[in-house]
Design an enzyme around this catalytic site. Structure first.
Site, PDB file in Angstrom:
ATOM      1  N   LYS A  93       0.846  -1.203   0.000  1.00  0.00           N
ATOM      2  CA  LYS A  93       0.000   0.000   0.000  1.00  0.00           C
ATOM      3  C   LYS A  93       0.878   1.249   0.000  1.00  0.00           C
ATOM      4  CE  LYS A  93      -3.907  -1.823   2.719  1.00  0.00           C
ATOM      5  NZ  LYS A  93      -4.945  -1.735   1.690  1.00  0.00           N
ATOM      6  N   ASP A 120      -7.466  -3.276  10.726  1.00  0.00           N
ATOM      7  CA  ASP A 120      -7.940  -4.299   9.794  1.00  0.00           C
ATOM      8  C   ASP A 120      -8.319  -5.608  10.491  1.00  0.00           C
ATOM      9  OD1 ASP A 120      -8.626  -4.653   7.146  1.00  0.00           O
ATOM     10  OD2 ASP A 120      -6.686  -5.479   6.563  1.00  0.00           O
ATOM     11  N   ARG A 155     -10.220 -11.712   2.196  1.00  0.00           N
ATOM     12  CA  ARG A 155     -11.149 -12.745   1.712  1.00  0.00           C
ATOM     13  C   ARG A 155     -10.532 -14.136   1.801  1.00  0.00           C
ATOM     14  NH1 ARG A 155     -11.602  -9.643  -3.837  1.00  0.00           N
ATOM     15  NH2 ARG A 155     -11.275  -7.977  -2.339  1.00  0.00           N
TER      16      ARG A 155
HETATM   17  N1  BES Z   1      -8.026  -3.823   4.481  1.00  0.00           N
HETATM   18  C1  BES Z   1      -8.240  -3.405   3.151  1.00  0.00           C
HETATM   19  C2  BES Z   1      -9.534  -2.625   2.969  1.00  0.00           C
HETATM   20  C3  BES Z   1      -9.623  -1.325   3.731  1.00  0.00           C
HETATM   21  C4  BES Z   1      -9.276  -0.147   3.122  1.00  0.00           C
HETATM   22  C5  BES Z   1     -10.082  -1.309   5.026  1.00  0.00           C
HETATM   23  C6  BES Z   1      -9.350   1.038   3.825  1.00  0.00           C
HETATM   24  C7  BES Z   1     -10.182  -0.117   5.735  1.00  0.00           C
HETATM   25  C8  BES Z   1      -9.808   1.055   5.133  1.00  0.00           C
HETATM   26  C9  BES Z   1      -8.293  -4.619   2.227  1.00  0.00           C
HETATM   27  O1  BES Z   1      -7.492  -5.686   2.603  1.00  0.00           O
HETATM   28  C10 BES Z   1      -7.789  -4.187   0.878  1.00  0.00           C
HETATM   29  O2  BES Z   1      -6.649  -3.832   0.778  1.00  0.00           O
HETATM   30  N2  BES Z   1      -8.681  -4.246  -0.129  1.00  0.00           N
HETATM   31  C11 BES Z   1      -8.338  -3.900  -1.460  1.00  0.00           C
HETATM   32  C12 BES Z   1      -8.812  -5.013  -2.392  1.00  0.00           C
HETATM   33  C13 BES Z   1      -8.353  -4.860  -3.805  1.00  0.00           C
HETATM   34  C14 BES Z   1      -6.858  -5.068  -3.880  1.00  0.00           C
HETATM   35  C15 BES Z   1      -9.068  -5.886  -4.675  1.00  0.00           C
HETATM   36  C16 BES Z   1      -9.033  -2.592  -1.808  1.00  0.00           C
HETATM   37  O3  BES Z   1     -10.175  -2.410  -1.416  1.00  0.00           O
HETATM   38  O4  BES Z   1      -8.407  -1.753  -2.449  1.00  0.00           O
HETATM   39 ZN    ZN Z   2      -7.098  -5.823   4.624  1.00  0.00          ZN
HETATM   40 MN    MN Z   3      -5.516  -5.477   1.900  1.00  0.00          MN
END
Ligand code: BES
Ligand code: ZN
Ligand code: MN
Length: 502
Positions: free
Chosen positions: A281, A292, A355
């Protein structure tokens, strides 16, 4: 790791002696600020009630606070705005939270003041049961005292020692305060876990904290460590955790009262930190990623509340705990994993890790033979973009199941909205290299694609998926009973859901 102790809470029919602050309500009607909740028979001659005639609009907006002076006995009287029109339980919860937060801000750590809250009048003004209003006031007041913990060092002394909710029918409403105390204690614990930084809370310590949380409760807790996870083929969670020095854990907590007729399985995402993995990230998105594990915190916190309340419903809660880090041992984009149920998954983005963890836990819970399975997770940025920061996203296996979740959310004062799960989302998971891809690649329908992935592991069961990526974490300032940082999102809905399954 420090934990929060909430103030004591009780009901009383009359204003007790030794109360430092009395909270009453104000409403705007015909351009006038009117006070209500002032207990009968107390001498209010020293109060400056005219204050509410001047600038009545401002002094009655929801959550606004006006000091009205002191009673003869010395208690300071604080009026909290309840707006116009008929209040709802959620509005009372917010107002009580604002009042307690305001009082706490004006006293010192260790002052241990006692606060009485009197926010309801007759049912004509409040079109809800006294039971519901007492419960909402108690929850709001308790949670309004919550401050994000200092994770190390001695905890600060209590600012608020006791909250007394004034209620003319106190003896009929002991159950309302039992509910409020159990739920608020659980929400506070979920907040504490979320607020604890990831160098202190990682799978091993999180699992230990959860085990300790169930001390003294009629709940059987089991922790699977990395060897057991490997032996049982938890390929998803092991891959996600493979980049971290802290190995994954799966915690299973089972509450099995003798007289239950239904069984609820809860599955929570417990990513103690989500750096994204090899698909790392950007820095701006990482600071809050200790949140998370908010889903895992919610299911474990709620399960204890359900057990403490002795609800007649079986609950089995799973928390999949891992840390998603980039390293030489980390899993990679394009890896093909074999999941707990044997499904093969091509990893299309290592940041779509939640997931994978949920899927293994959903698969492991198949033997529990549930009437309803609910998973909850800080799962997608897409849900935040669609619904914002205050609304829980919902996908369900049927509209009947969706209705049960929406009803529970509504009754508990949480906001939830259903999104449709269609073949357009399912089709994005097709890949030539495995049974499924872990994510879509075009950026559309992010929340529903994640749900489509989970649907496969929920199988034919009644299932609901809750995405709390927005509401699990709060920035920008406290409001009502919500503090900044972890919010405990989902705890109230899950307890309410269990109440409907008794
Ligand atoms: N933990 C994140 C989602 C998240 C983002 C939670 C901001 C709280 C605040 C999750 O694991 C993630 O990174 N999701 C990605 C999925 C994508 C790579 C398909 C996302 O939502 O960008
Ligand atoms: Zn996550
Ligand atoms: Mn993630």
């Amino acid at each position: 790791m420090n934990i929060t102790t909430l103030p004591g809470l009780r009901l009383a029919e009359e204003l007790p002696d030794g109360i430092d602050y009395l909270v009453v309500g104000t409403r705007l009607s015909s351009d006038q600020g009117t006070v209500y909740g002032l207990p009968d028979g107390i001498d209010t001659s020293a109060l400056d009630l005219d204050l509410l005639a001047v600038g009545a609009e401002k002094r009655t907006t929801v959550g606004s606070i006006t000091a009205l002076g002191r009673l003869a006995g010395g208690s300071r009287v604080i009026a909290v705005g309840l707006g116009t029109g008929a209040p709802t339980p959620e509005l009372l919860r917010r107002a009580a939270g604002s009042a307690l937060r305001g009082i706490a801000a004006g006293v010192g750590a260790g002052d241990a003041v006692r606060v009485a809250v009197s926010l309801h009048e007759d049912a004509v003004i409040m079109p809800m049961s006294v039971f519901d209003s007492v419960r909402a006031v108690a929850e709001g007041a308790l949670l309004g005292t919550y401050e994000p913990i200092h994770p190390v060092g001695e905890p600060a002394g209590a600012r608020i020692a006791e909250i007394v909710v004034l209620d003319a029918y106190a003896e009929d409403h002991a159950a309302a305060t039992r509910l409020a105390v159990a739920v608020s204690t659980a929400v506070a614990r979920a907040r504490d876990w979320v607020n604890t930084p990831a160098n202190l809370l990682y799978p091993e310590t999180f699992a230990a904290a959860v085990t300790e949380w169930f001390d003294g409760a009629p709940v059987a807790v089991g922790v699977r460590d990395e060897q057991q996870l490997a032996a049982e083929g938890f390929g998803g969670i092991l891959a996600v955790g493979s980049g971290s020095a802290h190995a994954p854990r799966v915690v299973r907590a089972a509450y099995s009262p003798a007289n239950a007729t239904q069984k609820l399985v809860l599955v929570g995402k417990g990513m103690t930190f989500d750096a994204g993995g090899i698909d790392i990230k950007p820095a701006g998105h990482m600071m809050t990623m200790k949140c998370d594990m908010g889903g895992a915190a919610a299911v474990m916190a709620a399960t204890r509340a359900i057990a403490d309340l002795g609800l007649r419903v079986e609950v089995v809660a799973y928390a999949g705990m891992a840390e998603n880090m980039p390293s030489g041992t980390a899993y990679r984009p394009s890896d093909v994993l074999t999941m707990h149920d044997g499904t093969t998954v091509e990893v299309t983005n290592t940041d779509a890790e939640g997931r994978l963890v949920l899927a293994d836990c959903l698969s492991a819970s198949t033997d529990d033979d549930a009437d309803l399975v609910v998973d909850i997770a800080t799962l997608t940025g897409a849900c935040m973009r669609a619904l914002g920061l205050n609304t829980i996203g919902l996908v369900a296996s049927s509209d009947v199941v969706a209705g049960r979740l929406l009803h529970a959310a509504e009754a508990s004062g949480e906001t939830m909205w259903q999104l449709p799960l269609t073949d357009e989302a399912r089709d994005k998971l097709h890949t030539p290299y495995a049974d499924m891809a872990s994510s879509g690649t075009d950026g559309y329908l992010g929340m529903q694609v994640a749900a489509a992935f989970l649907e496969h592991f929920a199988g034919e069961r009644n299932w609901a998926h809750l995405d709390v990526a927005g509401p699990a974490w709060r920035e920008g300032g406290a409001e009502g009973y919500l503090s900044v940082g972890g919010t405990g999102a989902g705890v109230r809905t899950l307890v309410e859901l269990a109440l409907t399954m008794e």
